[in-house]
Motif scaffolding. Structure first.
Motif, PDB file in Angstrom:
ATOM      1  N   LYS A 102       0.825  -1.209   0.000  1.00 14.48           N
ATOM      2  CA  LYS A 102       0.000   0.000   0.000  1.00 14.48           C
ATOM      3  C   LYS A 102       0.857   1.256   0.000  1.00 14.48           C
ATOM      4  CE  LYS A 102      -4.195  -1.634   2.310  1.00 14.48           C
ATOM      5  NZ  LYS A 102      -4.984  -1.570   3.551  1.00 14.48           N
ATOM      6  N   THR A 103       1.978   1.212   0.710  1.00 12.38           N
ATOM      7  CA  THR A 103       2.828   2.401   0.829  1.00 12.38           C
ATOM      8  C   THR A 103       3.999   2.395  -0.152  1.00 12.38           C
ATOM      9  OG1 THR A 103       4.111   1.361   2.599  1.00 12.38           O
ATOM     10  CG2 THR A 103       2.251   2.753   3.256  1.00 12.38           C
ATOM     11  N   HIS A 104       4.247   1.257  -0.789  1.00  8.85           N
ATOM     12  CA  HIS A 104       5.333   1.135  -1.761  1.00  8.85           C
ATOM     13  C   HIS A 104       4.778   0.477  -3.020  1.00  8.85           C
ATOM     14  CE1 HIS A 104       7.318   1.307   2.172  1.00  8.85           C
ATOM     15  NE2 HIS A 104       8.332   1.879   1.542  1.00  8.85           N
ATOM     16  N   GLU A 105       4.373   1.293  -3.978  1.00 12.84           N
ATOM     17  CA  GLU A 105       3.724   0.788  -5.184  1.00 12.84           C
ATOM     18  C   GLU A 105       4.632  -0.123  -6.005  1.00 12.84           C
ATOM     19  OE1 GLU A 105       2.085   4.072  -7.314  1.00 12.84           O
ATOM     20  OE2 GLU A 105       0.762   4.634  -5.658  1.00 12.84           O
ATOM     21  N   SER A 106       5.935  -0.092  -5.749  1.00  8.41           N
ATOM     22  CA  SER A 106       6.866  -0.937  -6.488  1.00  8.41           C
ATOM     23  C   SER A 106       6.731  -2.407  -6.122  1.00  8.41           C
ATOM     24  CB  SER A 106       8.312  -0.495  -6.234  1.00  8.41           C
ATOM     25  OG  SER A 106       8.498   0.822  -6.679  1.00  8.41           O
ATOM     26  N   LEU A 107       6.156  -2.697  -4.963  1.00  6.87           N
ATOM     27  CA  LEU A 107       5.959  -4.088  -4.558  1.00  6.87           C
ATOM     28  C   LEU A 107       4.605  -4.552  -5.091  1.00  6.87           C
ATOM     29  CD1 LEU A 107       7.102  -6.487  -2.842  1.00  6.87           C
ATOM     30  CD2 LEU A 107       5.460  -5.777  -1.113  1.00  6.87           C
ATOM     31  N   VAL A 108       4.656  -5.584  -5.923  1.00  6.62           N
ATOM     32  CA  VAL A 108       3.438  -6.120  -6.523  1.00  6.62           C
ATOM     33  C   VAL A 108       3.297  -7.585  -6.103  1.00  6.62           C
ATOM     34  CG1 VAL A 108       2.250  -6.644  -8.690  1.00  6.62           C
ATOM     35  CG2 VAL A 108       3.674  -4.585  -8.506  1.00  6.62           C
ATOM     36  N   ILE A 109       2.190  -7.903  -5.457  1.00  4.02           N
ATOM     37  CA  ILE A 109       1.925  -9.292  -5.066  1.00  4.02           C
ATOM     38  C   ILE A 109       1.395 -10.016  -6.296  1.00  4.02           C
ATOM     39  CG2 ILE A 109       0.550 -10.803  -3.583  1.00  4.02           C
ATOM     40  CD1 ILE A 109       0.531  -8.479  -1.514  1.00  4.02           C
ATOM     41  N   LYS A 110       2.052 -11.127  -6.654  1.00  2.00           N
ATOM     42  CA  LYS A 110       1.683 -11.886  -7.851  1.00  2.00           C
ATOM     43  C   LYS A 110       0.736 -13.035  -7.547  1.00  2.00           C
ATOM     44  CE  LYS A 110       6.154 -11.417 -10.211  1.00  2.00           C
ATOM     45  NZ  LYS A 110       7.189 -12.219 -10.865  1.00  2.00           N
ATOM     46  N   GLY A 111       0.923 -13.681  -6.411  1.00  4.91           N
ATOM     47  CA  GLY A 111       0.133 -14.850  -6.070  1.00  4.91           C
ATOM     48  C   GLY A 111       0.891 -15.644  -5.020  1.00  4.91           C
ATOM     49  N   GLY A 112       0.417 -16.841  -4.732  1.00  2.00           N
ATOM     50  CA  GLY A 112       1.096 -17.627  -3.717  1.00  2.00           C
ATOM     51  C   GLY A 112       0.644 -19.066  -3.707  1.00  2.00           C
ATOM     52  N   GLU A 123      -7.116 -13.946  -3.005  1.00  2.09           N
ATOM     53  CA  GLU A 123      -7.095 -14.865  -1.870  1.00  2.09           C
ATOM     54  C   GLU A 123      -6.058 -14.442  -0.835  1.00  2.09           C
ATOM     55  OE1 GLU A 123      -8.524 -19.125  -3.659  1.00  2.09           O
ATOM     56  OE2 GLU A 123      -6.629 -18.315  -4.425  1.00  2.09           O
ATOM     57  N   ILE A 124      -4.933 -13.927  -1.295  1.00  3.14           N
ATOM     58  CA  ILE A 124      -3.905 -13.440  -0.364  1.00  3.14           C
ATOM     59  C   ILE A 124      -4.420 -12.206   0.370  1.00  3.14           C
ATOM     60  CG2 ILE A 124      -1.583 -12.442  -0.202  1.00  3.14           C
ATOM     61  CD1 ILE A 124      -0.861 -14.340  -2.580  1.00  3.14           C
ATOM     62  N   THR A 125      -5.143 -11.335  -0.339  1.00  2.73           N
ATOM     63  CA  THR A 125      -5.730 -10.150   0.290  1.00  2.73           C
ATOM     64  C   THR A 125      -6.758 -10.558   1.345  1.00  2.73           C
ATOM     65  OG1 THR A 125      -5.385  -8.872  -1.730  1.00  2.73           O
ATOM     66  CG2 THR A 125      -6.989  -8.003  -0.156  1.00  2.73           C
ATOM     67  N   ARG A 126      -7.588 -11.556   1.036  1.00  2.00           N
ATOM     68  CA  ARG A 126      -8.568 -12.037   2.020  1.00  2.00           C
ATOM     69  C   ARG A 126      -7.866 -12.649   3.230  1.00  2.00           C
ATOM     70  NH1 ARG A 126     -11.625 -13.872  -2.540  1.00  2.00           N
ATOM     71  NH2 ARG A 126     -11.047 -16.020  -2.108  1.00  2.00           N
ATOM     72  N   LEU A 127      -6.763 -13.340   2.988  1.00  6.37           N
ATOM     73  CA  LEU A 127      -5.967 -13.906   4.082  1.00  6.37           C
ATOM     74  C   LEU A 127      -5.442 -12.784   4.972  1.00  6.37           C
ATOM     75  CD1 LEU A 127      -4.691 -16.532   5.258  1.00  6.37           C
ATOM     76  CD2 LEU A 127      -2.757 -16.128   3.746  1.00  6.37           C
ATOM     77  N   ALA A 128      -4.991 -11.707   4.355  1.00  2.00           N
ATOM     78  CA  ALA A 128      -4.471 -10.560   5.110  1.00  2.00           C
ATOM     79  C   ALA A 128      -5.568  -9.874   5.917  1.00  2.00           C
ATOM     80  CB  ALA A 128      -3.816  -9.554   4.154  1.00  2.00           C
ATOM     81  N   ASP A 129      -6.814  -9.999   5.477  1.00  2.49           N
ATOM     82  CA  ASP A 129      -7.932  -9.379   6.186  1.00  2.49           C
ATOM     83  C   ASP A 129      -8.359 -10.162   7.427  1.00  2.49           C
ATOM     84  OD1 ASP A 129      -8.035  -7.287   4.386  1.00  2.49           O
ATOM     85  OD2 ASP A 129      -9.584  -8.223   3.139  1.00  2.49           O
ATOM     86  N   LEU A 130      -7.906 -11.406   7.541  1.00  6.42           N
ATOM     87  CA  LEU A 130      -8.246 -12.213   8.720  1.00  6.42           C
ATOM     88  C   LEU A 130      -7.508 -11.688   9.947  1.00  6.42           C
ATOM     89  CD1 LEU A 130      -7.964 -15.838   7.267  1.00  6.42           C
ATOM     90  CD2 LEU A 130     -10.063 -14.561   7.756  1.00  6.42           C
ATOM     91  N   GLU A 131      -8.021 -12.052  11.096  1.00  3.53           N
ATOM     92  CA  GLU A 131      -7.308 -11.711  12.329  1.00  3.53           C
ATOM     93  C   GLU A 131      -6.227 -12.754  12.549  1.00  3.53           C
ATOM     94  OE1 GLU A 131      -9.829 -10.843  15.627  1.00  3.53           O
ATOM     95  OE2 GLU A 131     -11.265  -9.814  14.364  1.00  3.53           O
ATOM     96  N   SER A 132      -5.172 -12.370  13.250  1.00  4.75           N
ATOM     97  CA  SER A 132      -4.057 -13.289  13.463  1.00  4.75           C
ATOM     98  C   SER A 132      -4.482 -14.469  14.322  1.00  4.75           C
ATOM     99  CB  SER A 132      -2.889 -12.557  14.128  1.00  4.75           C
ATOM    100  OG  SER A 132      -3.205 -12.284  15.471  1.00  4.75           O
TER     101      SER A 132
END
Length: 178
Positions: A102-112, A123-132
């Motif tokens: 979000k703060t560094h546009e140069s980093l692009v998440i491709k998948g996992g 799916e990675i974004t939804r994973l990030a939205d979960l609580e730890s």
């Protein structure tokens, strides 16, 4: 098609990457083009314990992933690729990657990859939205504690009522002079 024979140094790199893929509970591939060395260091620190962020040559990483039984990522090994090997909480690492992107546009998440299947960016974004894991465990413990307290209150209530009834009968008996 015959398998390409790599020099000893590259074979060692493939073996190390294959170990990383095998030992990881999840992996996330990113493109890091445009990030400075200092920004990459900051990213590595933000990912949490048990997580390694490793830049790798695509051909070697693809071979290592296949050796480790990680499938469905071949199309992601294009451009400058770095792999996040997560041995700890995948939610914490996914949050770290998302927040950094979000703060560094140069980093692009491709998948996992996690639990035997390839993950999309969504799916990675939804994973990030979960609580730890720790937060979820704390909530579960709180719910169990509240349930135990309610159960104890319900079980104690009849004994309290019997004691009150006994006291009332004793008071009535004493008042009537018996």
């Amino acid at each position: 098609m015959a398998e390409r024979e790599y020099p000893a140094g590259k074979q060692t790199a493939i073996a190390e990457l294959a170990d990383d893929f095998s030992n990881a509970t999840a992996t996330v591939l990113t493109e890091y083009r445009g990030l400075s060395v200092a920004e990459l260091r900051e990213l590595r620190r933000s990912l949490g314990e048990g997580t390694r962020y490793r830049v790798a040559k695509n051909t070697l990483a693809k071979r290592a992933a296949n050796q480790a039984g990680v499938t469905g990522l071949d199309d992601l090994f294009v451009g400058p690729t770095a792999i996040t090997f997560i041995e700890g909480d995948p939610v914490e690492a996914a949050k770290g990657l998302r927040n950094f992107a979000k703060t560094h546009e140069s980093l692009v998440i491709k998948g996992g990859y996690m639990e035997g299947k390839a993950l999309s960016v969504d799916e990675i974004t939804r994973l990030a939205d979960l609580e730890s894991r720790e937060v979820l465990l704390a909530k579960l413990a709180g719910a169990l504690k509240a349930t135990a307290q309610k159960t104890a209150s319900v079980l104690a209530a009849p004994a309290t009522q019997v004691a009150r009834l006994g006291a009332a009968l004793q008071d009535k008996k004493a008042a009537s002079g018996e």
